[in-house]
Design an enzyme around this catalytic site. Structure first.
Site, mmCIF file in Angstrom:
data_model
loop_
_atom_site.group_PDB
_atom_site.id
_atom_site.type_symbol
_atom_site.label_atom_id
_atom_site.label_comp_id
_atom_site.label_asym_id
_atom_site.label_seq_id
_atom_site.Cartn_x
_atom_site.Cartn_y
_atom_site.Cartn_z
ATOM 1 N N GLY A 77 0.822 -1.200 0.000
ATOM 2 C CA GLY A 77 0.000 0.000 0.000
ATOM 3 C C GLY A 77 0.856 1.250 0.000
ATOM 4 C CB CYS A 78 0.310 4.484 1.670
ATOM 5 S SG CYS A 78 1.185 5.977 2.131
ATOM 6 C CG PHE A 79 5.849 4.888 -1.149
ATOM 7 C CD1 PHE A 79 5.229 6.080 -0.839
ATOM 8 C CD2 PHE A 79 6.472 4.788 -2.394
ATOM 9 C CE1 PHE A 79 5.222 7.161 -1.708
ATOM 10 C CE2 PHE A 79 6.465 5.859 -3.291
ATOM 11 C CZ PHE A 79 5.846 7.050 -2.937
ATOM 12 C CD1 TRP A 80 4.869 8.745 1.424
ATOM 13 C CD2 TRP A 80 2.876 9.578 2.006
ATOM 14 N NE1 TRP A 80 4.556 9.738 0.530
ATOM 15 C CE2 TRP A 80 3.348 10.261 0.854
ATOM 16 C CE3 TRP A 80 1.649 9.928 2.549
ATOM 17 C CZ2 TRP A 80 2.607 11.290 0.257
ATOM 18 C CZ3 TRP A 80 0.909 10.945 1.956
ATOM 19 C CH2 TRP A 80 1.400 11.622 0.819
ATOM 20 C CB CYS A 81 1.898 3.497 5.847
ATOM 21 S SG CYS A 81 1.373 2.646 7.351
#
Length: 243
Positions: A77-81
């Site tokens: 999913g979101c690579f920030w997370c």
């Protein structure tokens, strides 16, 4: 009007983040905020609200020899997370956000967001195998997101948000296959795991403003409402492995 104002405000404050703007405004307009993306695993376990941590016995054990560092590449999913989560673990020396698994050369964030490049948002995780093993990283990977969601994580929808493991060698491939087989056979989730296992090819490091995003922008709405709860859950599960 409320959604328009929020959109304009967040476009100015989110450093041009398409994902944060759309997700935050969507949840305000629809009412409430769905945090099932980080509680699905706990709720899916038979018998109680407990966390599943499979035994790592019988998974292939690499011969690390004199290897100082190794690399794991995960899309969840979101690579920030994902970056924020894996950066917490002892033995992980560097986490880079980027794009992999597609055909386009030097893809930009804007192009990846269209889904047309075939890339997934992913993280390259550099780690010391004498401190943390690949099998332990797999354990963290499957706790870090919901691997039963196909081409999405919560409100982040598209093939760029798919769940995937990009293996660097035969050992990593075998370990991933065995781990998924066990998750499914032990019914750790209410639905089958859909995580893809693909060979690593080329990793394109994302634009500078994506690196250490949560650490630098933790007060933004997407970070507070989506990343922070998932990170808290991750840290609670792996409190014995944190830096």
């Amino acid at each position: 009007m409320k959604s328009i104002i929020l959109t304009m405000f967040y476009m100015l404050s989110a450093f041009g983040s398409v994902r944060a703007e759309e997700s935050f405004v969507y949840n305000i307009v629809k009412g409430g905020f769905d945090r099932l993306t980080y509680t699905n695993k706990v709720k899916a376990v038979k018998g109680a609200n407990k966390i599943v941590r499979l035994s790592l016995n019988n998974l292939p054990i690499p011969n690390i020899g004199k290897i100082k560092t190794d690399t794991a590449t995960f899309a969840a999913g979101c690579f920030w997370c994902v970056e924020a989560q894996f950066s917490q673990l002892k033995g992980v020396t560097k986490v880079s956000s980027g794009y992999t698994g597609g055909k386009a050369v030097n893809p930009s964030y804007e192009k990846v967001c269209t889904g047309a490049t075939g890339h997934a948002e992913a993280c390259n995780i550099i780690y010391d195998p004498s401190v943390i093993s690949y099998n332990e990283l797999l354990e963290a990977f499957f706790e870090a997101h919901d691997p039963t969601q196909l081409n999405r994580q919560g409100y982040d929808v598209g093939t760029q948000y798919r769940s995937a493991i990009f293996y660097h060698n035969a050992m990593q491939k075998e370990a991933a296959e065995l781990y998924i087989k066990r998750l499914n056979s032990e019914k750790a989730f209410a639905q089958p795991v859909v995580t893809a296992i693909d060979p690593f090819t080329k990793f394109y490091v994302a634009e500078n403003y994506h690196q250490e995003y949560f650490a630098l922008h933790g007060s933004e709405p997407y970070c507070k409402r989506v990343i922070a709860p998932k990170l808290d859950h991750f840290k609670n599960v792996f409190k014995d492995k944190l830096k």
